[in-house]
Design a protein around this motif. Sequence first.
Motif, PDB file in Angstrom:
ATOM      1  N   ASP A   1      -5.871  -1.462  -4.995  1.00 38.28           N
ATOM      2  CA  ASP A   1      -5.454  -2.424  -3.594  1.00 38.28           C
ATOM      3  C   ASP A   1      -5.642  -3.224  -3.264  1.00 38.28           C
ATOM      4  O   ASP A   1      -7.229  -2.982  -2.400  1.00 38.28           O
TER       5      ASP A   1
ATOM      6  N   GLN B   1      -7.993  -0.198  -0.802  1.00 36.62           N
ATOM      7  CA  GLN B   1      -7.997  -1.428   0.040  1.00 36.62           C
ATOM      8  C   GLN B   1      -8.957  -1.373   1.192  1.00 36.62           C
ATOM      9  O   GLN B   1      -9.568  -2.836   1.034  1.00 36.62           O
TER      10      GLN B   1
ATOM     11  N   SER C   1       0.878  -1.412  -0.240  1.00 34.67           N
ATOM     12  CA  SER C   1      -0.076   0.098   0.155  1.00 34.67           C
ATOM     13  C   SER C   1       0.529   1.403  -0.193  1.00 34.67           C
ATOM     14  O   SER C   1       0.163   2.501  -0.300  1.00 34.67           O
TER      15      SER C   1
HETATM   16 MG   LIG Z   1      -1.474  -3.032   1.258  1.00 31.29          MG
END
Ligand SMILES: [Mg+2]
Length: 338
Positions: A181, A99, A49
């Motif tokens: 992500d 994410q 990330s």
């Molecule tokens: Mg991550």
Amino acid sequence: MAEKLLEIRKMTVGFVTDKGLVKATDQISIAVDKGQTVCLVGESGSGKSVTSLAIMRLIEYAGGIVVEGNIKFNGQDLAAAKQEEMRKIRGDRIAMIFQDPMSALNPVFTVGEQIAESLRLHQNKSPQEAMKMAIELLKLVGIPAPEIRVKQYPHELSGGMCQRIVIAIALACNPELLIADEPTTALDVTVQAQILDLLRKLQAELGMSILLITHDMGVAAEMADRIAVMYAGAIVEEGSVEEIFDHPSHPYTVGLLQSIPGFEGERGGELHTIRGSIPPIGQLPTGCRFNPRCPHAMDICRSQEPPSFMVADDHPAACWLFQDKPVQADDKDEVRQA
Ligand SMILES: [Mg+2]
Ligand SMILES: Nc1ncnc2c1ncn2[C@@H]1O[C@H](COP(=O)(O)OP(=O)(O)OP(=O)(O)O)[C@@H](O)[C@H]1O
């Protein structure tokens, strides 16, 4: 030769802490060609990330800095771009699916308003035009009855539908690069497969490039043209999906593959996990960063960090097991200095 869209070279991202600057990525290089899907894989905490936020130059808002290296996007170095320029690029030429997709949607606006907002901001569309396009986008991401859905709020939709909305927002401006992500981690297996199918279909239709971040080698197998394996802030192996699955070389990659159910690895398909855990940033061991967890660690691994060796064409692996192979051209300078 394929045209490069994104070319990250030797990028180090750090966080300033009370112990000084700690590195979350260490001179990583990743390239994504036009129309290609590259998967960045690695366990939790490996720096995936951080890498994606650095490309978008959002890392500064999380207290990080790009300490060194280039992030070339269509030839322009994003690492040196002003935030004002980045604001034009973000959500327009590069879109990101974060994410945690549920928190990416605003609960007080309808999904139509949220898609239309992106179109208004980047493409100067009138509210009526933007709403019409929002309905088209909902159709594109496979949402039934889009004229009704467009007026609904996120809480009225299932998790899978919300993820489709997040994808629709990301696609609203027809980005050249989509960074996703862990786009399916929060979803159940059937919905996960549908979303991956959707991404593949959209890529074929729209011709965009995708940088897909996942900890799941199974997802990478289905989606990737190339795979970059990240461990504790470094890319330890990189290659085409065929190379990585047919000839995994770095012991970390082998470990990741053996943790996929049904993978016929060294241990006859027995499912296992890699022993130990990833070190926190700023606390790397001496030598190879993977050595305390590596079943093949030798003396040199405990004292010297390996360069990347070319185990096959276009397939580097940073592991002393391959020291009889040529060093990757990019790494030669460092080895000479060492
Ligand atoms: Mg991550
Ligand atoms: N804002 C921050 N300040 C300090 N350290 C951070 C910050 N954000 C991330 N880190 C650290 O950087 C390292 C990499 O984190 P990152 O979130 O990139 O991991 P990841 O590979 O995306 O993991 P996951 O699979 O869990 O999402 C971790 O050790 C993390 O604790």
